[in-house]
Design a protein around this motif. Structure first.
Motif, PDB file in Angstrom:
ATOM      1  N   ALA A 180     -15.762  18.990 -34.982  1.00 33.90           N
ATOM      2  CA  ALA A 180     -16.647  18.783 -33.830  1.00 33.90           C
ATOM      3  C   ALA A 180     -17.503  20.019 -33.564  1.00 33.90           C
ATOM      4  O   ALA A 180     -18.678  19.907 -33.203  1.00 33.90           O
ATOM      5  N   ALA A 181     -16.917  21.191 -33.750  1.00 30.59           N
ATOM      6  CA  ALA A 181     -17.645  22.443 -33.486  1.00 30.59           C
ATOM      7  C   ALA A 181     -18.836  22.599 -34.425  1.00 30.59           C
ATOM      8  O   ALA A 181     -19.865  23.144 -34.032  1.00 30.59           O
ATOM      9  N   LYS A 182     -18.711  22.130 -35.636  1.00 27.07           N
ATOM     10  CA  LYS A 182     -19.801  22.267 -36.605  1.00 27.07           C
ATOM     11  C   LYS A 182     -21.070  21.557 -36.139  1.00 27.07           C
ATOM     12  O   LYS A 182     -22.158  21.888 -36.575  1.00 27.07           O
ATOM     13  N   GLU A 183     -20.932  20.596 -35.224  1.00 29.95           N
ATOM     14  CA  GLU A 183     -22.072  19.844 -34.715  1.00 29.95           C
ATOM     15  C   GLU A 183     -22.841  20.592 -33.623  1.00 29.95           C
ATOM     16  O   GLU A 183     -24.026  20.350 -33.444  1.00 29.95           O
ATOM     17  N   CYS A 184     -22.170  21.470 -32.875  1.00 25.51           N
ATOM     18  CA  CYS A 184     -22.856  22.056 -31.713  1.00 25.51           C
ATOM     19  C   CYS A 184     -22.705  23.576 -31.567  1.00 25.51           C
ATOM     20  O   CYS A 184     -23.240  24.147 -30.621  1.00 25.51           O
ATOM     21  N   TYR A 185     -22.003  24.229 -32.462  1.00 22.68           N
ATOM     22  CA  TYR A 185     -21.837  25.681 -32.369  1.00 22.68           C
ATOM     23  C   TYR A 185     -22.717  26.363 -33.403  1.00 22.68           C
ATOM     24  O   TYR A 185     -22.727  25.976 -34.572  1.00 22.68           O
ATOM     25  N   GLU A 186     -23.444  27.390 -32.967  1.00 27.62           N
ATOM     26  CA  GLU A 186     -24.369  28.091 -33.863  1.00 27.62           C
ATOM     27  C   GLU A 186     -23.670  29.126 -34.738  1.00 27.62           C
ATOM     28  O   GLU A 186     -24.146  29.455 -35.811  1.00 27.62           O
ATOM     29  N   TYR A 187     -22.567  29.668 -34.251  1.00 25.63           N
ATOM     30  CA  TYR A 187     -21.902  30.768 -34.950  1.00 25.63           C
ATOM     31  C   TYR A 187     -20.444  30.404 -35.227  1.00 25.63           C
ATOM     32  O   TYR A 187     -19.700  30.059 -34.319  1.00 25.63           O
ATOM     33  N   MET A 188     -20.045  30.505 -36.481  1.00 27.81           N
ATOM     34  CA  MET A 188     -18.670  30.251 -36.903  1.00 27.81           C
ATOM     35  C   MET A 188     -18.134  31.575 -37.450  1.00 27.81           C
ATOM     36  O   MET A 188     -18.646  32.086 -38.454  1.00 27.81           O
ATOM     37  N   ILE A 189     -17.125  32.122 -36.774  1.00 28.57           N
ATOM     38  CA  ILE A 189     -16.613  33.444 -37.137  1.00 28.57           C
ATOM     39  C   ILE A 189     -15.123  33.332 -37.474  1.00 28.57           C
ATOM     40  O   ILE A 189     -14.335  32.840 -36.666  1.00 28.57           O
ATOM     41  N   VAL A 190     -14.759  33.799 -38.656  1.00 31.59           N
ATOM     42  CA  VAL A 190     -13.366  33.762 -39.087  1.00 31.59           C
ATOM     43  C   VAL A 190     -12.641  34.976 -38.523  1.00 31.59           C
ATOM     44  O   VAL A 190     -13.075  36.115 -38.693  1.00 31.59           O
ATOM     45  N   ASN A 191     -11.525  34.720 -37.845  1.00 29.78           N
ATOM     46  CA  ASN A 191     -10.712  35.812 -37.301  1.00 29.78           C
ATOM     47  C   ASN A 191      -9.611  36.159 -38.298  1.00 29.78           C
ATOM     48  O   ASN A 191      -8.449  35.857 -38.101  1.00 29.78           O
ATOM     49  N   ASN A 192     -10.022  36.809 -39.370  1.00 29.49           N
ATOM     50  CA  ASN A 192      -9.081  37.286 -40.374  1.00 29.49           C
ATOM     51  C   ASN A 192      -8.673  38.720 -40.040  1.00 29.49           C
ATOM     52  O   ASN A 192      -7.552  39.135 -40.288  1.00 29.49           O
ATOM     53  N   GLU A 193      -9.612  39.443 -39.470  1.00 28.71           N
ATOM     54  CA  GLU A 193      -9.388  40.827 -39.056  1.00 28.71           C
ATOM     55  C   GLU A 193     -10.055  40.989 -37.688  1.00 28.71           C
ATOM     56  O   GLU A 193     -11.258  40.803 -37.545  1.00 28.71           O
ATOM     57  N   LEU A 194      -9.275  41.316 -36.676  1.00 26.84           N
ATOM     58  CA  LEU A 194      -9.746  41.359 -35.291  1.00 26.84           C
ATOM     59  C   LEU A 194     -11.004  42.210 -35.128  1.00 26.84           C
ATOM     60  O   LEU A 194     -11.995  41.770 -34.537  1.00 26.84           O
ATOM     61  N   GLU A 195     -10.993  43.426 -35.653  1.00 24.25           N
ATOM     62  CA  GLU A 195     -12.124  44.349 -35.492  1.00 24.25           C
ATOM     63  C   GLU A 195     -13.419  43.742 -36.024  1.00 24.25           C
ATOM     64  O   GLU A 195     -14.463  43.797 -35.368  1.00 24.25           O
ATOM     65  N   ARG A 196     -13.348  43.145 -37.182  1.00 23.96           N
ATOM     66  CA  ARG A 196     -14.540  42.545 -37.787  1.00 23.96           C
ATOM     67  C   ARG A 196     -15.039  41.358 -36.961  1.00 23.96           C
ATOM     68  O   ARG A 196     -16.232  41.201 -36.729  1.00 23.96           O
ATOM     69  N   ALA A 197     -14.123  40.514 -36.484  1.00 18.33           N
ATOM     70  CA  ALA A 197     -14.501  39.350 -35.684  1.00 18.33           C
ATOM     71  C   ALA A 197     -15.192  39.779 -34.392  1.00 18.33           C
ATOM     72  O   ALA A 197     -16.229  39.219 -34.004  1.00 18.33           O
ATOM     73  N   VAL A 198     -14.655  40.799 -33.729  1.00 15.66           N
ATOM     74  CA  VAL A 198     -15.251  41.305 -32.488  1.00 15.66           C
ATOM     75  C   VAL A 198     -16.642  41.865 -32.759  1.00 15.66           C
ATOM     76  O   VAL A 198     -17.593  41.590 -32.022  1.00 15.66           O
ATOM     77  N   GLU A 199     -16.783  42.636 -33.819  1.00 15.30           N
ATOM     78  CA  GLU A 199     -18.096  43.210 -34.163  1.00 15.30           C
ATOM     79  C   GLU A 199     -19.126  42.119 -34.478  1.00 15.30           C
ATOM     80  O   GLU A 199     -20.289  42.240 -34.105  1.00 15.30           O
ATOM     81  N   GLU A 200     -18.695  41.056 -35.138  1.00 13.97           N
ATOM     82  CA  GLU A 200     -19.614  39.956 -35.438  1.00 13.97           C
ATOM     83  C   GLU A 200     -20.120  39.302 -34.150  1.00 13.97           C
ATOM     84  O   GLU A 200     -21.299  38.951 -34.045  1.00 13.97           O
ATOM     85  N   ILE A 201     -19.251  39.158 -33.169  1.00 16.08           N
ATOM     86  CA  ILE A 201     -19.676  38.560 -31.893  1.00 16.08           C
ATOM     87  C   ILE A 201     -20.606  39.513 -31.150  1.00 16.08           C
ATOM     88  O   ILE A 201     -21.614  39.078 -30.576  1.00 16.08           O
ATOM     89  N   ILE A 202     -20.324  40.787 -31.187  1.00 14.04           N
ATOM     90  CA  ILE A 202     -21.216  41.768 -30.557  1.00 14.04           C
ATOM     91  C   ILE A 202     -22.602  41.701 -31.196  1.00 14.04           C
ATOM     92  O   ILE A 202     -23.625  41.757 -30.516  1.00 14.04           O
ATOM     93  N   ASP A 203     -22.651  41.534 -32.526  1.00 15.18           N
ATOM     94  CA  ASP A 203     -23.943  41.384 -33.218  1.00 15.18           C
ATOM     95  C   ASP A 203     -24.669  40.119 -32.742  1.00 15.18           C
ATOM     96  O   ASP A 203     -25.890  40.137 -32.566  1.00 15.18           O
ATOM     97  N   VAL A 204     -23.937  39.030 -32.512  1.00 15.97           N
ATOM     98  CA  VAL A 204     -24.536  37.793 -32.001  1.00 15.97           C
ATOM     99  C   VAL A 204     -25.203  38.063 -30.647  1.00 15.97           C
ATOM    100  O   VAL A 204     -26.295  37.563 -30.372  1.00 15.97           O
ATOM    101  N   LEU A 205     -24.557  38.857 -29.812  1.00 18.75           N
ATOM    102  CA  LEU A 205     -25.085  39.131 -28.474  1.00 18.75           C
ATOM    103  C   LEU A 205     -26.357  39.980 -28.512  1.00 18.75           C
ATOM    104  O   LEU A 205     -27.139  39.948 -27.567  1.00 18.75           O
ATOM    105  N   LYS A 206     -26.566  40.700 -29.601  1.00 19.53           N
ATOM    106  CA  LYS A 206     -27.761  41.523 -29.730  1.00 19.53           C
ATOM    107  C   LYS A 206     -28.989  40.703 -30.111  1.00 19.53           C
ATOM    108  O   LYS A 206     -30.108  41.187 -30.008  1.00 19.53           O
ATOM    109  N   GLU A 207     -28.788  39.491 -30.561  1.00 24.70           N
ATOM    110  CA  GLU A 207     -29.909  38.631 -31.005  1.00 24.70           C
ATOM    111  C   GLU A 207     -30.756  38.197 -29.839  1.00 24.70           C
ATOM    112  O   GLU A 207     -30.328  37.995 -28.747  1.00 24.70           O
TER     113      GLU A 207
END
Length: 189
Positions: A162-189
């Motif tokens: 369901a998320a694939k239909e309405c979410y723009e960003y799909m982030i894998v939480n394999n490593e917490l630090e990387r996942a958080v940084e990816e979301i911070i990058d999204v906020l800079k857009e």
């Protein structure tokens, strides 16, 4: 005399299957972002011993929850595994009006409702590295009975679809630090 310009904040919806690490990610984002606000949901589910009313959730009766729906006081709401969850609209509007970055940790159903009201909302879905890791995380939390764990795992695949239909960003939480940084990058857009 010039009027003071009111800066509108950013709204970020963060969703993902149970046990994927949404709460941990949101806490990290709040600690790293200036002026961030993590929305506190209302719920009809029972409070655990570790949880604090007004900090983790606002724990209310089903009668009060239904009254809030009727009065239009919830931005979004959903029944998840037999309990109601919702986002108080007044708190979100207030924080956005203050120019804050508002984080909503909600399910996909609620995310769709928010997107209808706030088209500019950033929609971020957190994925597990794989199903085995997700099962381990859910079991490690120790919050749910065996049948609820099975329901949560069964619902994860449908939620991801369901998320694939309405979410723009799909982030894998394999490593917490990387996942958080990816979301911070999204906020800079």
């Amino acid at each position: 005399m010039e009027g003071k310009e009111v800066r509108q904040g950013k709204l970020v919806v963060i969703s993902g299957p149970s046990g994927v690490g949404k709460s941990t990610i949101c806490k990290e984002l709040v600690s790293r972002l200036d002026n961030a606000y993590l929305s506190i949901s209302v719920t009809t589910r029972a409070k655990s011993e570790e949880e604090v009313d007004g900090k983790d959730y606002y724990f209310i009766s089903e009668e009060e929850f239904q009254k809030r729906i009727k009065d239009g006081r919830l931005l979004e709401y959903a029944n998840v595994f037999g309990n109601w969850y919702g986002t108080p609209k007044d708190k979100i509007d207030e924080a956005l009006g203050e120019g804050r970055t508002v984080l909503l940790e909600i399910d996909v159903q609620g995310g769709r409702q928010v997107k209808e009201v706030y088209d500019e909302a950033k929609m971020v879905f957190i994925l597990p590295p794989d199903n085995t890791e997700l099962a381990n995380r859910i079991n490690y939390r120790g919050r749910d009975s065996g049948d609820v764990v099975v329901k949560r795992l069964g619902g994860a695949e449908a939620e991801i679809s369901a998320a694939k239909e309405c979410y723009e960003y799909m982030i894998v939480n394999n490593e917490l630090e990387r996942a958080v940084e990816e979301i911070i990058d999204v906020l800079k857009e």
